[in-house]
Motif scaffolding. Structure first.
Motif, PDB file in Angstrom:
ATOM      1  N   UNK A  22      46.798  56.587  -1.285  1.00  0.00           N
ATOM      2  CA  UNK A  22      47.225  56.869  -2.652  1.00  0.00           C
ATOM      3  C   UNK A  22      48.490  57.715  -2.584  1.00  0.00           C
ATOM      4  N   UNK A  23      49.354  57.557  -3.583  1.00  0.00           N
ATOM      5  CA  UNK A  23      50.550  58.389  -3.699  1.00  0.00           C
ATOM      6  C   UNK A  23      50.408  59.206  -4.981  1.00  0.00           C
ATOM      7  N   UNK A  24      50.339  60.508  -4.815  1.00  0.00           N
ATOM      8  CA  UNK A  24      50.139  61.429  -5.940  1.00  0.00           C
ATOM      9  C   UNK A  24      51.497  61.968  -6.373  1.00  0.00           C
ATOM     10  N   UNK A  25      51.833  61.787  -7.647  1.00  0.00           N
ATOM     11  CA  UNK A  25      53.066  62.310  -8.247  1.00  0.00           C
ATOM     12  C   UNK A  25      54.318  61.981  -7.421  1.00  0.00           C
ATOM     13  N   UNK A  26      54.355  60.772  -6.867  1.00  0.00           N
ATOM     14  CA  UNK A  26      55.513  60.241  -6.135  1.00  0.00           C
ATOM     15  C   UNK A  26      55.900  61.041  -4.895  1.00  0.00           C
ATOM     16  N   UNK A  27      54.994  61.913  -4.390  1.00  0.00           N
ATOM     17  CA  UNK A  27      55.396  62.699  -3.218  1.00  0.00           C
ATOM     18  C   UNK A  27      54.292  62.948  -2.206  1.00  0.00           C
ATOM     19  N   UNK A  28      53.054  62.993  -2.618  1.00  0.00           N
ATOM     20  CA  UNK A  28      51.966  63.315  -1.700  1.00  0.00           C
ATOM     21  C   UNK A  28      51.152  62.074  -1.390  1.00  0.00           C
ATOM     22  N   UNK A  29      51.087  61.718  -0.108  1.00  0.00           N
ATOM     23  CA  UNK A  29      50.305  60.572   0.355  1.00  0.00           C
ATOM     24  C   UNK A  29      48.928  61.068   0.753  1.00  0.00           C
ATOM     25  N   UNK A  30      47.891  60.353   0.308  1.00  0.00           N
ATOM     26  CA  UNK A  30      46.524  60.812   0.541  1.00  0.00           C
ATOM     27  C   UNK A  30      45.602  59.633   0.831  1.00  0.00           C
ATOM     28  N   UNK A  31      44.721  59.794   1.820  1.00  0.00           N
ATOM     29  CA  UNK A  31      43.738  58.748   2.078  1.00  0.00           C
ATOM     30  C   UNK A  31      42.674  58.770   0.991  1.00  0.00           C
ATOM     31  N   UNK A  32      41.914  57.706   0.910  1.00  0.00           N
ATOM     32  CA  UNK A  32      40.823  57.575  -0.054  1.00  0.00           C
ATOM     33  C   UNK A  32      39.616  58.319   0.509  1.00  0.00           C
ATOM     34  N   UNK A  33      39.362  59.526   0.030  1.00  0.00           N
ATOM     35  CA  UNK A  33      38.282  60.338   0.588  1.00  0.00           C
ATOM     36  C   UNK A  33      36.897  59.778   0.273  1.00  0.00           C
ATOM     37  N   UNK A  34      36.802  58.857  -0.683  1.00  0.00           N
ATOM     38  CA  UNK A  34      35.524  58.202  -0.976  1.00  0.00           C
ATOM     39  C   UNK A  34      35.233  57.072   0.013  1.00  0.00           C
ATOM     40  N   UNK A  35      36.225  56.667   0.777  1.00  0.00           N
ATOM     41  CA  UNK A  35      36.081  55.583   1.741  1.00  0.00           C
ATOM     42  C   UNK A  35      35.878  56.194   3.135  1.00  0.00           C
ATOM     43  N   UNK A  36      34.694  56.024   3.729  1.00  0.00           N
ATOM     44  CA  UNK A  36      34.458  56.596   5.064  1.00  0.00           C
ATOM     45  C   UNK A  36      35.172  55.837   6.183  1.00  0.00           C
ATOM     46  N   UNK A  37      35.694  54.653   5.886  1.00  0.00           N
ATOM     47  CA  UNK A  37      36.403  53.860   6.896  1.00  0.00           C
ATOM     48  C   UNK A  37      37.852  54.308   6.946  1.00  0.00           C
ATOM     49  N   UNK A  38      38.218  54.943   8.044  1.00  0.00           N
ATOM     50  CA  UNK A  38      39.594  55.434   8.182  1.00  0.00           C
ATOM     51  C   UNK A  38      39.992  55.461   9.638  1.00  0.00           C
ATOM     52  N   UNK A  39      41.295  55.538   9.836  1.00  0.00           N
ATOM     53  CA  UNK A  39      41.840  55.664  11.189  1.00  0.00           C
ATOM     54  C   UNK A  39      43.091  56.524  11.118  1.00  0.00           C
ATOM     55  N   UNK A  40      43.455  57.192  12.220  1.00  0.00           N
ATOM     56  CA  UNK A  40      44.640  58.052  12.218  1.00  0.00           C
ATOM     57  C   UNK A  40      45.898  57.276  11.833  1.00  0.00           C
ATOM     58  N   UNK A  41      46.765  57.955  11.056  1.00  0.00           N
ATOM     59  CA  UNK A  41      48.003  57.304  10.618  1.00  0.00           C
ATOM     60  C   UNK A  41      49.164  57.533  11.580  1.00  0.00           C
ATOM     61  N   UNK A  42      48.917  58.245  12.670  1.00  0.00           N
ATOM     62  CA  UNK A  42      49.964  58.482  13.654  1.00  0.00           C
ATOM     63  C   UNK A  42      50.819  59.690  13.354  1.00  0.00           C
TER      64      UNK A  42
END
Length: 98
Positions: free
Chosen positions: A68-88
């Motif tokens: 998700x992109x919050x207010x055109x500046x902060x990138x955030x993963x979907x904390x409700x989704x337990x499926x994730x991987x490092x973004x590097x």
């Protein structure tokens, strides 16, 4: 307590719904590998105080990364989704498997 699952894959409607709870955001967008990480083509809409939602058409089978992109500046993963991987960098991609 949030009882919504994000993302919610609806095979009957052939859609995918994403939800984000953020009381402070004035604008939220969805970005991911499915839209070439475009930042402004999938704006989410507020559905009630602090809850944002977007419904997109079903994607072809595969694995997709998103944030998700919050207010055109902060990138955030979907904390409700337990499926994730490092973004590097310093965070995570949320993973959607269809």
């Amino acid at each position: 307590m949030n009882t919504l699952t994000s993302p919610l894959v609806n095979t009957n409607k052939k859609t995918i719904e994403f939800f984000l709870h953020n009381d402070c955001a004035s604008h939220v967008s969805l970005s991911g590998s499915f839209n070439h990480w475009a930042q402004d083509v999938l704006p989410m809409r507020p559905v009630r105080a602090g809850l944002w939602k977007i419904e997109i058409p079903m994607l072809p089978k595969g694995k997709y990364q998103n944030k998700f992109i919050i207010d055109d500046k902060t990138w955030m993963e979907d904390i409700e989704n337990p499926n994730r991987e490092p973004d590097g960098v310093t965070g995570f991609y949320s993973i959607l498997n269809i």
